[in-house]
Scaffold this active site. Structure first.
Site, PDB file in Angstrom:
ATOM      1  N   HIS A   1      -2.175 -10.614  11.410  1.00 13.08           N
ATOM      2  CA  HIS A   1      -3.554 -10.320  11.827  1.00 13.08           C
ATOM      3  C   HIS A   1      -4.550 -11.340  11.282  1.00 13.08           C
ATOM      4  CE1 HIS A   1      -4.664  -9.034   7.791  1.00 13.08           C
ATOM      5  NE2 HIS A   1      -3.438  -8.535   7.719  1.00 13.08           N
TER       6      HIS A   1
ATOM      7  N   ARG B   1      -6.251  -3.681  12.145  1.00 15.87           N
ATOM      8  CA  ARG B   1      -6.389  -5.142  12.069  1.00 15.87           C
ATOM      9  C   ARG B   1      -5.319  -5.853  12.892  1.00 15.87           C
ATOM     10  NH1 ARG B   1      -4.777  -3.089   7.022  1.00 15.87           N
ATOM     11  NH2 ARG B   1      -3.174  -4.191   5.815  1.00 15.87           N
TER      12      ARG B   1
ATOM     13  N   GLU C   1       1.751  -3.004   6.947  1.00 19.71           N
ATOM     14  CA  GLU C   1       1.830  -3.800   5.729  1.00 19.71           C
ATOM     15  C   GLU C   1       2.605  -3.017   4.667  1.00 19.71           C
ATOM     16  OE1 GLU C   1       2.342  -6.239   4.152  1.00 19.71           O
ATOM     17  OE2 GLU C   1       0.457  -7.347   4.050  1.00 19.71           O
TER      18      GLU C   1
ATOM     19  N   HIS D   1       1.752  -7.917   9.733  1.00 17.08           N
ATOM     20  CA  HIS D   1       1.114  -8.182   8.431  1.00 17.08           C
ATOM     21  C   HIS D   1       1.902  -9.182   7.593  1.00 17.08           C
ATOM     22  CE1 HIS D   1      -1.475  -4.687   9.195  1.00 17.08           C
ATOM     23  NE2 HIS D   1      -0.418  -4.317   9.894  1.00 17.08           N
TER      24      HIS D   1
HETATM   25  O1  LIG Z   1      -2.220  -6.044   1.732  1.00 14.56           O
HETATM   26  C1  LIG Z   1      -2.824  -7.045   1.317  1.00 14.56           C
HETATM   27  O2  LIG Z   1      -3.580  -7.006   0.348  1.00 14.56           O
HETATM   28  C2  LIG Z   1      -2.670  -8.358   2.045  1.00 14.56           C
HETATM   29  O3  LIG Z   1      -2.757  -8.147   3.384  1.00 14.56           O
HETATM   30  C3  LIG Z   1      -1.367  -9.005   1.725  1.00 14.56           C
HETATM   31  O4  LIG Z   1      -1.301  -9.101   0.377  1.00 14.56           O
HETATM   32  P1  LIG Z   1      -0.497 -10.248  -0.364  1.00 14.56           P
HETATM   33  O5  LIG Z   1      -1.199 -11.559  -0.120  1.00 14.56           O
HETATM   34  O6  LIG Z   1      -0.516  -9.834  -1.769  1.00 14.56           O
HETATM   35  O7  LIG Z   1       0.879 -10.259   0.193  1.00 14.56           O
END
Ligand SMILES: O=C(O)[C@H](O)COP(=O)(O)O
Length: 338
Positions: free
Chosen positions: A93, A142, A196, A266
């Site tokens: 996203h 998102r 995610e 994600h």
């Molecule tokens: O969920 C989150 O905070 C981000 O989308 C991905 O996090 P990361 O960069 O720690 O993998």
């Protein structure tokens, strides 16, 4: 290839230690393919009710080689010659309001920023000549915004339509009763399994403040290691257990019937899927980083996935000449929509 050149070619993938595994990201060298686990495909499905709901007739697919319906005497006519390859586009996203604030987001459902909207539209331009017959997104807004905004740029101008599967009634009430209209639409399947990774007690915390508090190394371990979960959250391995299983059980069968698929999801659900596609080890996946709003292309052929890099090169020809079938698809679009 230097790491700088690799970075330029693929933009979003950090390639250190990965080149040998997946080949050149310039698109000139065919990457190493990954065999599909055919046993898993035939395994009893975990989501039997849903699966029936999602069944889409193979005849509505657009094989890469000859995918579009050309107008003929005012009527649409199918040009469908079976292609032996299909396209798989993965896209993280665009920037969300919490990416902008540098907060751990995980399964919290946060919308895109204006920049995220623009990234999604830009991503759509980059894939506007790649055939897409089905779209899978997570259940988070998102990813859904990104998929929909990207499709506004597609030259085929089919309408992406969310298939509501939350209940039998929602499914029934959102049916389309015209075969012609159906042909001009792209089903969008939303699924929590593509969400995610659940970030547990980190959700809503500032990433920098968390690193200051727990130490940079610890936080990096939570964010990038394969099997160490953040407090009360999911490790990448746990995320893969649901995301890769969904990919194998629901999405691969669509690719096998000739459908070209886009997945909007994600950073970490896609890292787990790319780990599977490119056969990365748990060490290699640590350095795999995905930027927001950058589409990545794989070709599915003979049961194997071939990474074709990211369609972000400076010249589109470098991107779409990757395969003859994609070049033909583009040629058909040029003939039909110019
Ligand atoms: O969920 C989150 O905070 C981000 O989308 C991905 O996090 P990361 O960069 O720690 O993998």
């Amino acid at each position: 290839m230097t790491s700088m050149a690799c970075h330029h070619a693929l933009i979003s993938i950090q390639t250190q230690g990965l080149q040998n595994k997946v080949g050149s990201f310039s698109g000139k060298i065919v990457s190493k393919g990954s065999m599909i686990d055919m046993g898993l495909l035939s395994r009893a499905n975990c989501y039997p009710v849903r699966r029936n709901l999602f069944k889409v007739h193979a005849s509505s697919s657009s094989p890469v080689a000859n995918p579009i319906q050309m107008p003929s005497n005012g009527e649409s006519k199918d040009f469908r010659k079976k292609s032996d390859e299909t396209a798989l586009v993965l896209i993280r996203h665009g920037e969300s309001l919490w990416n902008e604030k540098n907060l751990f987001t995980g399964c919290v459902d946060v919308p895109l920023t204006q920049k995220g909207v623009e990234e999604a539209i830009e991503a759509g331009k980059r894939i506007s000549n790649i055939p897409i017959d089905m779209i899978y997104t997570s259940s988070l807004i998102r990813a859904q915004m990104t998929a929909m905004l990207a499709m506004t740029q597609h030259r085929r101008k089919k309408v992406p339509i969310i298939k509501h599967n939350e209940s039998e009634q929602a499914w029934k009430w959102s049916q389309i009763h015209s075969e012609e209209t159906k042909k001009q639409s792209i089903p969008v399947i939303t699924s929590w399994q593509l969400n995610e990774r659940m970030y547990g007690e980190l959700q809503g915390l500032n990433k920098q403040e968390t690193a200051d508090r727990f130490g940079k190394e610890k936080v990096q371990e939570w964010r990038r290691s394969y099997d160490i979960p953040p407090p009360d959250g999911e490790s990448l391995e746990m995320c893969a257990d649901r995301a890769v299983a969904y990919f194998k059980e629901q999405i691969v069968p669509q690719l096998l019937t000739g459908k070209n698929v886009m997945i909007a999801a994600h950073g970490n659900s896609l890292r787990s899927i790319i780990m599977y596609l490119d056969k990365l080890t748990s060490q290699e996946v640590i350095s795999l980083e995905l930027s927001t709003g950058i589409p990545m292309l794989h070709i599915f052929k003979d049961g194997k996935f071939f990474r074709r890099g990211s369609p972000t090169g400076p010249s589109e020809a470098g991107v779409y000449a990757y395969t003859r079938s994609l070049a033909l698809y583009r040629q058909k679009l040029d003939e039909t929509f110019h």
